[in-house]
Write an enzyme that holds these catalytic residues in place. Structure first.
Site, short mmCIF file in Angstrom:
data_model
loop_
_atom_site.label_atom_id
_atom_site.label_comp_id
_atom_site.label_asym_id
_atom_site.label_seq_id
_atom_site.Cartn_x
_atom_site.Cartn_y
_atom_site.Cartn_z
N GLU A 1 8.80 13.51 18.07
CA GLU A 1 9.25 13.55 16.68
C GLU A 1 8.43 14.63 15.95
O GLU A 1 7.21 14.49 15.81
CB GLU A 1 9.02 12.19 16.02
CG GLU A 1 9.52 12.15 14.59
CD GLU A 1 9.23 10.82 13.90
OE1 GLU A 1 8.09 10.33 14.00
OE2 GLU A 1 10.14 10.29 13.25
N GLY B 1 -5.07 5.00 5.00
CA GLY B 1 -4.60 4.06 6.00
C GLY B 1 -5.72 3.31 6.70
O GLY B 1 -5.69 2.08 6.81
N GLU C 1 9.33 -0.49 11.00
CA GLU C 1 10.34 0.58 10.89
C GLU C 1 9.62 1.86 11.27
O GLU C 1 8.82 2.39 10.48
CB GLU C 1 10.87 0.67 9.45
CG GLU C 1 11.59 -0.57 8.95
CD GLU C 1 12.99 -0.72 9.53
OE1 GLU C 1 13.43 0.12 10.32
OE2 GLU C 1 13.64 -1.73 9.18
N GLU D 1 -8.73 2.76 5.86
CA GLU D 1 -9.57 1.90 5.00
C GLU D 1 -8.75 0.77 4.40
O GLU D 1 -8.95 -0.40 4.68
CB GLU D 1 -10.12 2.72 3.82
CG GLU D 1 -11.25 3.63 4.18
CD GLU D 1 -11.69 4.51 3.01
OE1 GLU D 1 -12.56 5.33 3.24
OE2 GLU D 1 -11.15 4.37 1.88
N GLY E 1 -4.57 4.10 -1.34
CA GLY E 1 -5.75 4.27 -0.50
C GLY E 1 -5.37 4.84 0.84
O GLY E 1 -4.19 5.02 1.15
N GLY F 1 -5.21 0.33 4.38
CA GLY F 1 -4.11 -0.21 5.19
C GLY F 1 -4.61 -1.15 6.26
O GLY F 1 -4.09 -2.26 6.45
N CYS G 1 12.86 9.70 9.27
CA CYS G 1 12.86 8.98 10.55
C CYS G 1 14.22 9.04 11.22
O CYS G 1 14.32 8.99 12.43
CB CYS G 1 12.47 7.53 10.28
SG CYS G 1 13.40 6.82 8.93
N LYS H 1 0.85 -1.20 0.00
CA LYS H 1 0.00 0.00 0.00
C LYS H 1 0.88 1.24 0.00
O LYS H 1 1.70 1.44 0.90
CB LYS H 1 -0.92 0.05 1.21
CG LYS H 1 -1.94 1.19 1.06
CD LYS H 1 -2.66 1.54 2.32
CE LYS H 1 -2.03 2.65 3.12
NZ LYS H 1 -1.92 3.95 2.43
#
Ligand code: NAD
Length: 477
Positions: A379, A200, A242, A202, A198, A204, A277, A168
């Site tokens: 973050e 997340g 990750e 829905e 798409g 994911g 990240c 995705k």
């Protein structure tokens, strides 16, 4: 989207607008996949797995090498798509990212034949050996900040190891990855790679809980990573995560020079608007060089050219979307509201002028920051750096480790003993000494603590995360 080798829309025809964050204009529409699309893609991947798992590993690798060549030939097209959808500058970010993705396909194409097992000496009358077998359908989800290289990584590792996958893309940056999926589709049998676009919650979430998905691999925020791990726990499937970071950069007194300044800027990923990240976003400076280093740093940061991501002269582009832009501004406001904080450079974005046309935020550095403040702990995922002084190296290490994250770290000193002692004391999956570079294929990469689980980017990471070991014992009597 790519499902079962076909280019398709969402089954109900719904779409998502993709915006260029530098101009705030819609540049494309992509399908908005829902549960039915996820099911179609996973079923296709499950069918393809039966054949793909048996393909000789070096043959799988050869196909990935073909993908690398095809992608390299399209570097410019893909890089410009990425620059437009992410707001990442073409010269400093988008083009190097695509080259990095080509390198990822080449690396895993090359090591695909190294899926070796072992023989175990259980005695003369028994043969025991292990096999590295693929796991099955991988459900993979990636974010928008480096969409092509992160997507390429999932595809290359999963496919080289003999799995099939449903990937995705992030809703904000699907265009570059769609192009890469098309190139993969020309080299790989139908169903081996399926790419969905798409949202997340829905698409994911439906992928994470699909019963035929046998492995989850997620790159994104720690909050969503937690949800993915719950989904994995419900069905006892292995998971690689990750996740986020708030990485320290420790500068010792002997490293107050231009090389370190450039490295700190690079490690902070200022030219990706800090949207990384591994951004070294906590600058821990020895008190004796605190002011001198910040003077050099701000002088260098003022030379960065912010603007149109597609312009070759631009160093730094735009923040991905309105939500992230507001979030980053809220952190800057939080810092500005603290009486003790000092803005070394930057601040809130301009409300007028060309930069107000897009989601542009200038490099911002705060001094006088308490280590326990929100801007020093959370973050931000924007170009906001906090500088904190230290005197005793044990305090520097203690502050570096006082975080629920542990993804990356940077140590700046020319003294090898100090450098290595500090590198070994830091609780992070990756420590760089006297450099602020990105990952290289071959280097196992992943986080300590809440920055993740598992390792990727290397042969060893592929073996650990994308294969399962089977032992076979045979009587020789
Ligand atoms: P995010 O977690 O919001 O989204 C990442 C992906 O997850 C997107 O594709 C999104 O659509 C999907 N998603 C969102 N909600 C979901 C749900 N409920 N179920 C399933 N999928 C869902 O992160 P983001 O804002 O896109 O990216 C930024 C974050 O990613 C930062 O925290 C950053 O540190 C992290 N990141 C980590 C790495 C790494 O290698 N460790 C690399 C890049 C980014």
């Amino acid at each position: 989207m790519l499902i079962d080798g076909q280019s398709v829309g969402a089954h109900d025809g719904r779409v998502i607008d993709v915006e260029n964050p530098a101009t705030r204009t819609v540049i494309a529409q992509v399908p908005r996949a829902g549960e039915a699309d996820v099911d179609r893609a996973v079923q296709a991947a499950a069918r393809a797995f039966e054949t793909w798992r048996r393909a000789p590993p070096r043959e799988r690798g050869r196909r990935l090498l073909e993908v690398a060549d095809a992608m390299e030939a399209e570097t410019e097209t893909i890089a410009h798509l990425v620059a437009r959808e992410t707001g990442n500058a073409i010269r400093t970010q988008a083009r190097p990212e695509v080259k990095g993705a080509v390198d990822v396909f080449r690396y895993f194409g090359g090591v695909a034949g190294e899926l070796k097992g072992e023989t175990i000496p259980l005695g003369e009358h028994m043969l025991c050996y292990t096999r590295r077998e693929p796991i099955g359908v991988v459900g993979a989800i990636v974010p928008w900040n480096a969409p092509v290289v992160l997507g390429a990584l999932k595809v290359a590792m999963a496919v080289a190891a003999g799995n099939t996958l449903v990937l995705k893309a992030a809703e904000d940056a699907p265009l570059g990855l769609l192009r890469v999926a098309r190139l993969c589709g020309e080299q790989l049998p139908a169903g081996v790679l399926n790419l969905l676009t798409g949202y997340g919650e829905e698409c994911g979430a439906a992928l994470a809980r699909h019963p035929l998905v046998r492995k989850l691999s997620f790159t994104g925020s720690t909050e969503v990573g937690r949800l993915i791990m719950h989904a994995a726990a419900d069905r006892i499937v292995p998971v690689s995560l990750e996740l986020g970071g708030k990485s320290p950069a420790i500068v010792f007194p002997d490293a107050c020079d231009d090389r370190t300044v450039d490295g700190v800027i690079s490690g902070m990923r200022f030219t990706r608007q800090g949207q990384s990240c591994t951004a070294g976003s906590r600058l821990l400076l020895h008190r004796s060089i605190f002011d001198a280093f910040l003077d050099k740093l701000s002088a260098r940061l003022t030379t960065l050219k912010i603007g149109d991501p597609s312009d070759e002269a631009t160093d730094m582009g735009a923040i991905i979307n309105r939500r992230q832009f507001d979030r980053v501004c809220a952190y800057i406001e939080d810092g500005l509201g603290r009486p003790d904080a000092r803005v070394v450079i930057g601040g809130l974005p301009p409300k007028e002028g060309p930069l107000a046309q897009g989601y542009f935020v200038q490099p911002t550095v705060f001094a006088g920051v308490g280590h326990e403040w929100r801007i020093a702990r959370e973050e931000i995922f924007g170009p906001v750096l906090v500088a904190i002084p230290w005197e005793d190296e044990r305090d520097a290490v203690r502050m570096a480790n006082d975080s629920h994250y542990g993804l990356a770290a940077y140590v700046w000193t020319r003294d090898i003993r100090t450098a290595l002692a500090t590198a070994h004391a830091i609780e992070s999956g990756w420590v760089q000494v006297n450099q602020g570079l990105g990952q290289f294929p071959g280097q196992a990469y992943g986080g300590f603590k809440q920055s993740g689980i598992g390792r990727e980017y290397s042969l060893e990471g592929m073996l650990d995360s994308y294969t399962q070991r089977k032992s076979v014992t045979v009587s020789l009597q």
